[in-house]
Design an enzyme around this catalytic site. Structure first.
Site, PDB file in Angstrom:
ATOM      1  N   LYS A  58     -11.183 -15.989   6.451  1.00  0.00           N
ATOM      2  CA  LYS A  58     -10.766 -15.552   5.248  1.00  0.00           C
ATOM      3  C   LYS A  58     -10.762 -17.069   4.502  1.00  0.00           C
ATOM      4  O   LYS A  58     -10.374 -17.958   4.926  1.00  0.00           O
ATOM      5  CB  LYS A  58      -9.445 -15.059   4.962  1.00  0.00           C
ATOM      6  CG  LYS A  58      -9.520 -13.544   5.733  1.00  0.00           C
ATOM      7  CD  LYS A  58      -8.077 -12.906   5.600  1.00  0.00           C
ATOM      8  CE  LYS A  58      -7.883 -11.568   6.034  1.00  0.00           C
ATOM      9  NZ  LYS A  58      -8.877 -10.528   5.371  1.00  0.00           N
ATOM     10  N   GLY A 104      -0.900  -5.509   5.740  1.00  0.00           N
ATOM     11  CA  GLY A 104       0.418  -5.951   6.223  1.00  0.00           C
ATOM     12  C   GLY A 104       1.402  -4.641   6.218  1.00  0.00           C
ATOM     13  O   GLY A 104       2.497  -5.036   6.408  1.00  0.00           O
ATOM     14  N   ARG A 120     -11.055   7.206  -1.761  1.00  0.00           N
ATOM     15  CA  ARG A 120     -11.387   8.293  -2.562  1.00  0.00           C
ATOM     16  C   ARG A 120     -11.927   7.951  -3.965  1.00  0.00           C
ATOM     17  O   ARG A 120     -12.909   8.513  -4.500  1.00  0.00           O
ATOM     18  CB  ARG A 120     -10.199   9.401  -2.537  1.00  0.00           C
ATOM     19  CG  ARG A 120      -9.910  10.175  -1.468  1.00  0.00           C
ATOM     20  CD  ARG A 120      -8.791  11.000  -1.438  1.00  0.00           C
ATOM     21  NE  ARG A 120      -8.607  11.775  -0.309  1.00  0.00           N
ATOM     22  CZ  ARG A 120      -9.269  12.930   0.104  1.00  0.00           C
ATOM     23  NH1 ARG A 120     -10.255  13.363  -0.708  1.00  0.00           N
ATOM     24  NH2 ARG A 120      -8.871  13.741   1.283  1.00  0.00           N
ATOM     25  N   GLY A 124      -3.738  -1.367   5.997  1.00  0.00           N
ATOM     26  CA  GLY A 124      -2.854  -0.223   6.225  1.00  0.00           C
ATOM     27  C   GLY A 124      -3.014   0.526   7.597  1.00  0.00           C
ATOM     28  O   GLY A 124      -2.460   1.678   7.993  1.00  0.00           O
ATOM     29  N   GLY A 173      -5.982  -4.739  10.762  1.00  0.00           N
ATOM     30  CA  GLY A 173      -5.309  -6.143  10.598  1.00  0.00           C
ATOM     31  C   GLY A 173      -3.928  -6.345  11.657  1.00  0.00           C
ATOM     32  O   GLY A 173      -4.128  -6.704  12.784  1.00  0.00           O
TER      33      GLY A 173
END
Length: 295
Positions: free
Chosen positions: A82, A154, A166, A215, A236
């Site tokens: 990152k 997170g 969506r 998530g 993550g």
């Protein structure tokens, strides 16, 4: 001297090779090996997983290059890292190190609150987050070869990733149903490049892969995102904040591959131990929402 840059075709082709797979955040070589053995198609090398970045506060920056190098030496699968939004030098350092992909990430503290990186100026392919078709096409216009939902990193809460997937797919269907004379207004309304709006109309889909991220905390979460049209899954904090990371990682990979085999997903979910606790979105202060850090 002419500057060498990778072509969109090559960069997008590299990202396509990860389609259908799971990309896992790791903070050391040991975790990277667990991810590879579990079947991850790539790993994201960073200093702290998003939940720890969130808990620690302060300014989050590019990982120590030593961590990235250790991960690169430990595994044979692609390694991502990152860089802060708009931080040209962090991205150039990672490119010089030979990482396979760079994630211009809202998980880190943005270095520029107005401009993203001109990703087409780099040889290495970039991954970027998006919440809607406007953000998606602006990032592609800058040269992103791969997209992911932003979700809310997170938190261990899938609701925002679902919303973003969506939203993007719904807007793709909306554009695909437009007449040609409506496309310029669509480009204006979405704040997106006209040529890319036309490409969406022609293809009926994004010109790059779009993974789910932000998530994903259980095998069922990963399968849900694939059901909703994700091309793959980033995980993550969910794996290495669980009670049994190796078993959890393998279960996530299998659930992503066999996402409509509900009996298998049920079996994979048994006796995994507790997933990460997670955060309810209503408890997050507006200034703590990482997804709002880019535009």
């Amino acid at each position: 001297m002419e500057k060498k840059v990778g072509t969109d075709r090559v960069k997008r082709g590299m990202a396509q090779m990860q389609k259908g797979g799971v990309i896992m955040d790791v903070v050391n070589a040991e975790q990277a090996k667990i991810a590879e053995e579990a079947g991850a198609v790539a790993v994201m090398a960073l200093e702290r997983v998003p939940s720890d970045i969130r808990a620690a506060g302060g300014v989050a920056r590019m990982a120590d290059p030593r961590i990235v190098e250790e991960v690169m030496k430990a595994v044979s699968i692609p390694v991502m890292a990152k860089a802060r939004i708009g931080h040209i030098t962090e991205a150039r350092v990672l490119e010089a190190m030979g990482v396979d992909y760079i994630d211009e990430s809202e998980v880190l503290t943005p270095a520029d609150d107005e401009f993203h990186l001109l990703k087409s100026d780099f040889t290495v392919p970039f991954v970027c987050g998006c919440r809607d078709i406007g953000e998606a096409l602006r990032r592609i216009g800058e040269g992103a070869a791969m997209l992911r939902t932003k979700g809310e990193p997170g938190t261990g809460n899938i609701v925002e990733a679902v919303r973003h997937m969506r939203q993007v797919n719904g807007q793709i269907r909306q554009i695909a149903g437009m007449t040609d004379d409506e496309l310029m207004v669509a480009a204006k309304n979405f704040g997106a490049p006209y040529e890319l709006i036309k490409e969406i109309k022609t293809l009926g889909k994004l010109p790059v892969v779009n993974f789910a991220a932000g998530g994903v905390a259980t095998p069922a979460d990963a399968a849900l995102m694939m059901e909703l049209g994700a091309d793959g899954v980033f995980v993550g904090s969910g794996i290495f904040k669980s009670d049994n990371p190796a078993k959890f990682a393998s279960a996530i990979v299998q659930a992503t591959t066999y996402y409509t085999d509900y009996e298998l997903i049920g079996k994979l979910s048994k006796e995994l131990g507790s997933p990460m606790k997670g955060i309810e979105m209503s408890r997050l202060n507006p200034e703590d929402r990482m997804q709002d850090r880019s535009f």
